[in-house]
Design a protein around this motif. Sequence first.
Motif, PDB file in Angstrom:
ATOM      1  N   ASP A   1      -1.101   7.726   7.371  1.00  0.00           N
ATOM      2  CA  ASP A   1      -2.520   7.738   7.735  1.00  0.00           C
ATOM      3  C   ASP A   1      -3.423   8.138   6.576  1.00  0.00           C
ATOM      4  N   LEU A   2      -2.868   8.827   5.587  1.00  0.00           N
ATOM      5  CA  LEU A   2      -3.702   9.390   4.525  1.00  0.00           C
ATOM      6  C   LEU A   2      -3.914   8.443   3.350  1.00  0.00           C
ATOM      7  N   VAL A   3      -2.945   7.584   3.090  1.00  0.00           N
ATOM      8  CA  VAL A   3      -3.051   6.680   1.943  1.00  0.00           C
ATOM      9  C   VAL A   3      -3.922   5.493   2.332  1.00  0.00           C
ATOM     10  N   GLU A   4      -5.075   5.397   1.707  1.00  0.00           N
ATOM     11  CA  GLU A   4      -6.048   4.368   2.086  1.00  0.00           C
ATOM     12  C   GLU A   4      -5.556   2.971   1.698  1.00  0.00           C
ATOM     13  N   ASP A   5      -5.027   2.828   0.486  1.00  0.00           N
ATOM     14  CA  ASP A   5      -4.488   1.550   0.043  1.00  0.00           C
ATOM     15  C   ASP A   5      -2.999   1.514   0.380  1.00  0.00           C
ATOM     16  N   LYS A   6      -2.628   0.713   1.377  1.00  0.00           N
ATOM     17  CA  LYS A   6      -1.243   0.685   1.847  1.00  0.00           C
ATOM     18  C   LYS A   6      -0.271   0.155   0.789  1.00  0.00           C
ATOM     19  N   ASN A   7      -0.791  -0.469  -0.267  1.00  0.00           N
ATOM     20  CA  ASN A   7       0.078  -0.885  -1.363  1.00  0.00           C
ATOM     21  C   ASN A   7       0.675   0.319  -2.087  1.00  0.00           C
ATOM     22  N   TYR A   8       0.019   1.476  -1.936  1.00  0.00           N
ATOM     23  CA  TYR A   8       0.471   2.699  -2.597  1.00  0.00           C
ATOM     24  C   TYR A   8       1.313   3.576  -1.674  1.00  0.00           C
ATOM     25  N   LEU A   9       1.574   3.118  -0.459  1.00  0.00           N
ATOM     26  CA  LEU A   9       2.279   3.942   0.518  1.00  0.00           C
ATOM     27  C   LEU A   9       3.700   4.278   0.052  1.00  0.00           C
ATOM     28  N   THR A  10       4.409   3.291  -0.490  1.00  0.00           N
ATOM     29  CA  THR A  10       5.765   3.544  -0.989  1.00  0.00           C
ATOM     30  C   THR A  10       5.752   4.592  -2.087  1.00  0.00           C
TER      31      THR A  10
END
Length: 204
Positions: free
Chosen positions: A130-139
């Motif tokens: 929920d905190l990472v706005e750009d889901k490309n950076y989730l990993t």
Amino acid sequence: MLIFKSLSSKNYRFFFAGQAFSNLGNMMKQVAVGWLVYRITGSALLLGLVSFSREISAFLFSTVAGVLADRYNKHRLLMACQSIVAVNAAILALLTLFDWISFQALLVLEILFGLVSGLEMPSRHAFVNDLVEDKNYLTNAIALNSSLFNTARILGPALAGVLIPLIGEGYCFLIYALASFSVVAFFAGIDYRPDFEKNAGQAI
């Protein structure tokens, strides 16, 4: 640096900083607890009992904690859990520093800590998404979390090994209490609204 690209999200930066204090302090505290148990009881069996009671409490409660994480605001749930952890550590520190600690009191505090940890764990893991706005950076964020935890597993016990002979277990617990209160402060800086609150606001 690309390795820290997920830290471009302000909310995740606050969360990451809080986790750094929490993980490091927790690993240090576990070593200090083991040292204290053995010092006041001289029993390897009771030392194992304390560790087992803490871990089994976390394990059993985590089976229902995932449901709570889905139904309630994860941010508020984490804030509440971290506040309880901080108060728990402060009580442990005061009892130890004033030499009022007993094995029974320590066991109760560790079981309570395990229960809160079991409640907090599913929310903490799900919160990253929920905190990472750009889901490309989730990993990348998940990898940083894992690296942070493993680093704390190395540095925390080493730090405890240095501090316990110098200042004693009580002040180690006090440091952990202060670190836990700082985690609450970091988490308070997170601007978070769960999806069900956003949808309710749009409906209005």
